[in-house]
Design a protein around this motif. Structure first.
Motif, short mmCIF file in Angstrom:
data_model
loop_
_atom_site.label_atom_id
_atom_site.label_comp_id
_atom_site.label_asym_id
_atom_site.label_seq_id
_atom_site.Cartn_x
_atom_site.Cartn_y
_atom_site.Cartn_z
N PRO A 31 0.83 -1.21 0.00
CA PRO A 31 0.00 0.00 0.00
C PRO A 31 0.86 1.26 0.00
O PRO A 31 0.99 1.96 1.01
CB PRO A 31 -0.80 -0.14 1.30
CG PRO A 31 0.11 -0.91 2.21
CD PRO A 31 0.87 -1.86 1.32
N VAL A 32 1.47 1.55 -1.14
CA VAL A 32 2.46 2.62 -1.24
C VAL A 32 1.89 3.96 -0.79
O VAL A 32 2.58 4.77 -0.17
CB VAL A 32 3.01 2.72 -2.68
CG1 VAL A 32 3.99 3.87 -2.81
CG2 VAL A 32 3.69 1.40 -3.07
N ASN A 33 0.61 4.19 -1.07
CA ASN A 33 0.01 5.46 -0.65
C ASN A 33 0.03 5.64 0.86
O ASN A 33 0.13 6.76 1.37
CB ASN A 33 -1.42 5.56 -1.17
CG ASN A 33 -2.32 4.45 -0.64
OD1 ASN A 33 -1.89 3.29 -0.57
ND2 ASN A 33 -3.55 4.77 -0.28
N LYS A 34 -0.03 4.54 1.59
CA LYS A 34 0.02 4.61 3.05
C LYS A 34 1.45 4.71 3.57
O LYS A 34 1.66 5.01 4.74
CB LYS A 34 -0.69 3.41 3.65
CG LYS A 34 -2.18 3.36 3.34
CD LYS A 34 -2.86 2.19 4.02
CE LYS A 34 -4.36 2.17 3.73
NZ LYS A 34 -5.04 1.02 4.38
N PHE A 35 2.43 4.41 2.72
CA PHE A 35 3.83 4.50 3.13
C PHE A 35 4.31 5.96 3.20
O PHE A 35 5.34 6.24 3.82
CB PHE A 35 4.73 3.75 2.14
CG PHE A 35 4.57 2.25 2.17
CD1 PHE A 35 3.84 1.62 3.16
CD2 PHE A 35 5.17 1.47 1.18
CE1 PHE A 35 3.71 0.23 3.18
CE2 PHE A 35 5.05 0.08 1.19
CZ PHE A 35 4.31 -0.53 2.19
N GLN A 36 3.58 6.87 2.54
CA GLN A 36 4.07 8.23 2.38
C GLN A 36 4.40 8.91 3.70
O GLN A 36 5.35 9.69 3.80
CB GLN A 36 3.04 9.07 1.61
CG GLN A 36 2.73 8.59 0.22
CD GLN A 36 3.91 8.70 -0.73
OE1 GLN A 36 4.83 9.51 -0.52
NE2 GLN A 36 3.93 7.88 -1.77
N SER A 37 3.62 8.62 4.74
CA SER A 37 3.81 9.29 6.02
C SER A 37 4.73 8.54 6.98
O SER A 37 4.92 8.96 8.12
CB SER A 37 2.45 9.50 6.70
OG SER A 37 1.83 8.24 6.94
N ILE A 38 5.29 7.41 6.52
CA ILE A 38 6.12 6.57 7.39
C ILE A 38 7.59 6.84 7.12
O ILE A 38 8.03 6.88 5.96
CB ILE A 38 5.81 5.08 7.17
CG1 ILE A 38 4.33 4.78 7.45
CG2 ILE A 38 6.70 4.22 8.07
CD1 ILE A 38 3.94 3.35 7.16
N ARG A 39 8.35 7.01 8.18
CA ARG A 39 9.79 7.21 8.04
C ARG A 39 10.45 5.91 7.58
O ARG A 39 10.22 4.85 8.15
CB ARG A 39 10.40 7.67 9.36
CG ARG A 39 11.91 7.83 9.34
CD ARG A 39 12.43 8.33 10.68
NE ARG A 39 13.89 8.33 10.71
CZ ARG A 39 14.60 8.76 11.75
NH1 ARG A 39 13.99 9.21 12.84
NH2 ARG A 39 15.94 8.71 11.71
N THR A 40 11.25 6.03 6.56
CA THR A 40 12.00 4.87 6.07
C THR A 40 13.41 4.89 6.63
O THR A 40 13.91 5.94 7.03
CB THR A 40 12.07 4.89 4.52
OG1 THR A 40 12.56 6.17 4.11
CG2 THR A 40 10.71 4.64 3.91
N PRO A 41 14.07 3.71 6.66
CA PRO A 41 13.55 2.40 6.27
C PRO A 41 12.67 1.79 7.36
O PRO A 41 12.75 2.17 8.52
CB PRO A 41 14.83 1.57 6.07
CG PRO A 41 15.81 2.17 7.04
CD PRO A 41 15.51 3.65 7.04
N PHE A 42 11.84 0.83 6.95
CA PHE A 42 11.00 0.11 7.91
C PHE A 42 10.73 -1.29 7.36
O PHE A 42 10.91 -1.56 6.16
CB PHE A 42 9.70 0.85 8.21
CG PHE A 42 8.79 1.03 7.03
CD1 PHE A 42 7.84 0.06 6.69
CD2 PHE A 42 8.85 2.19 6.25
CE1 PHE A 42 6.99 0.24 5.60
CE2 PHE A 42 8.00 2.37 5.15
CZ PHE A 42 7.07 1.38 4.83
N TYR A 43 10.29 -2.16 8.25
CA TYR A 43 9.93 -3.53 7.86
C TYR A 43 8.41 -3.58 7.68
O TYR A 43 7.66 -3.05 8.50
CB TYR A 43 10.36 -4.54 8.92
CG TYR A 43 11.85 -4.51 9.18
CD1 TYR A 43 12.75 -5.09 8.30
CD2 TYR A 43 12.36 -3.88 10.31
CE1 TYR A 43 14.12 -5.04 8.53
CE2 TYR A 43 13.71 -3.82 10.55
CZ TYR A 43 14.59 -4.40 9.65
OH TYR A 43 15.94 -4.35 9.87
N PHE A 44 8.00 -4.21 6.60
CA PHE A 44 6.57 -4.35 6.31
C PHE A 44 6.24 -5.84 6.25
O PHE A 44 6.87 -6.61 5.53
CB PHE A 44 6.23 -3.69 4.97
CG PHE A 44 4.80 -3.90 4.55
CD1 PHE A 44 3.77 -3.23 5.18
CD2 PHE A 44 4.49 -4.77 3.51
CE1 PHE A 44 2.44 -3.42 4.79
CE2 PHE A 44 3.18 -4.96 3.12
CZ PHE A 44 2.15 -4.29 3.76
#
Length: 383
Positions: free
Chosen positions: A5-18
């Motif tokens: 869900p790339v649109n939901k990734f926009q507000s998340i600080r990277t890097p992260f585990y999904f």
């Protein structure tokens, strides 16, 4: 197939585990179906991924836990694993770790040397407890895998060599507070040739028959884990061939009605459900190379640097024409490379990139080298 869900990734600080929770559930259901078919017991290998949310989910399916440290024993107990299904292996168990396991009421220790089992006996005696153990045996079966993850040869640090097995059994039987209940085997990791497991079964049959001829019988046989996953095609092969894998042991292991067969799969359960999500920091044009520089490095996924391991890399943002890149991280080490000459949809600064099959030995091996912050984990059912 994992959906990002790339649109939901926009507000998340990277890097992260999904983590794709639906895929993990499907995998757990598949393993449960096959183990229940044959009356086998699965102890999830916590070293593959110790994320508390994942552990609670795995425990809810009734699996046991395979631990290799006192910290993992604590994590298993806190996640709700049944203590009577927890096994504890490892060549260097500290006294406090042994005490933690005994106090927790675990099923058994998988022991790997005489000095270790002597200390377990001392601690058990001081607590007025009897403790069950299995002997980890080196069957000298070549797993045909990477040298750094081969564990079942006589040259490895793990387990008891066959030439020493009888004397170790005699020693354990002389100890006052130890019950010897079985044998444990683990020949390596990321094994994709299922015939290797058939060879292991035959070797174990020989060992068990030889001991039985001497009046030594065991009710438990633990075959460890090691089943590999497809790092090249994580979507089309999202799960290993569990049906074929467990059928090999049912067909080849000689057992009677009182025998109990145990497994310790870890990677095969969690690898494909996890991805490391990163952003592109820069695209650097060299004279002979084009570099995609990510904000993730070997601090978040060390397998390529440590094992020369392959992970499929995908640009989640772009659908432009494909170009070749060396995909690298920001760590101040030349080994901080995820892949060379990787074909990706043309990348630009800010694109999301997924490093697939990172559910095993990704988050659990992350480090703070270069004073980096450990990434967070996010789950498909909670975004």
């Amino acid at each position: 197939m994992t959906q990002f869900p790339v649109n939901k990734f926009q507000s998340i600080r990277t890097p992260f585990y999904f983590y794709d929770v639906n895929l993990l559930r499907d995998t757990l259901e598949a393993v449960k179906k096959e183990t229940e078919k044959y009356g086998f017991t699965e102890h999830y290998a916590i070293k593959a991924n110790a994320n508390p949310t994942l552990l609670r989910l795995i425990a809810s399916y009734g699996f046991g836990a395979d631990c290799v440290s006192g910290g993992e024993v604590k994590a298993a107990l806190e996640a709700g694993f049944d203590p009577s299904k927890i096994v504890f292996a490892g060549v260097g168990k500290a006294d406090w770790e042994i005490e933690t396991a005994i106090d927790g009421g675990i099923f058994c220790f998988n022991v790997e040397s005489v000095p270790e089992v002597e200390i377990i006996n001392e601690i058990a005696t001081s607590k007025g407890r009897r403790v069950s153990v299995e002997i980890r045996v080196n069957p000298n079966v070549d797993a045909h895998t990477h040298a750094k993850i081969t564990t079942g040869l006589s040259e490895n640090k793990f387990g008891i060599n066959l030439s020493q097995l009888q004397s170790v059994i005699d020693k354990i039987k002389s100890l006052s507070n130890i019950d010897l209940i079985g044998l444990h085997f683990h020949i390596g990791s990321q094994i994709t040739d299922l015939q290797v497991f058939a060879l292991l079964c035959n070797k174990v049959n020989e060992i068990v028959a030889d001991l039985a001829s001497k009046g030594i019988n065991f009710s438990n046989l633990n075959f460890g884990g090691g089943l590999g996953v497809d790092y090249y095609e994580p979507d089309s092969n999202a799960m290993p061939e569990f049906t074929d894998y467990f059928k090999i042991f049912d067909k080849n292991v000689k057992r009677d009605s009182g025998s109990h067969i145990h497994f310790e799969l870890g990677r095969a359960i969690v690898a494909q459900c996890g991805s490391l999500i990163s952003r592109v920091l820069y695209v650097k044009e060299g004279e002979v190379k084009r570099f995609a520089i990510l904000d993730a490095g070997f601090t978040e996924l060390i397998r390529p640097a440590m094992y020369d391991a392959y992970h499929k890399i995908e640009n989640l943002t772009s659908s432009d024409e494909e170009l070749n890149y060396d995909v690298v991280g920001p760590i101040c080490e030349s080994s901080d490379v995820f892949g060379k000459d990787v074909k990706l949809n043309a990348v630009k600064r800010g694109d999301f990139v997924a490093l697939r099959s990172a559910g095993a030995y990704g988050e659990v091996m992350a480090s703070g080298y270069n004073c980096r912050t450990l990434p967070k984990a996010y789950f498909s059912d909670r975004l």
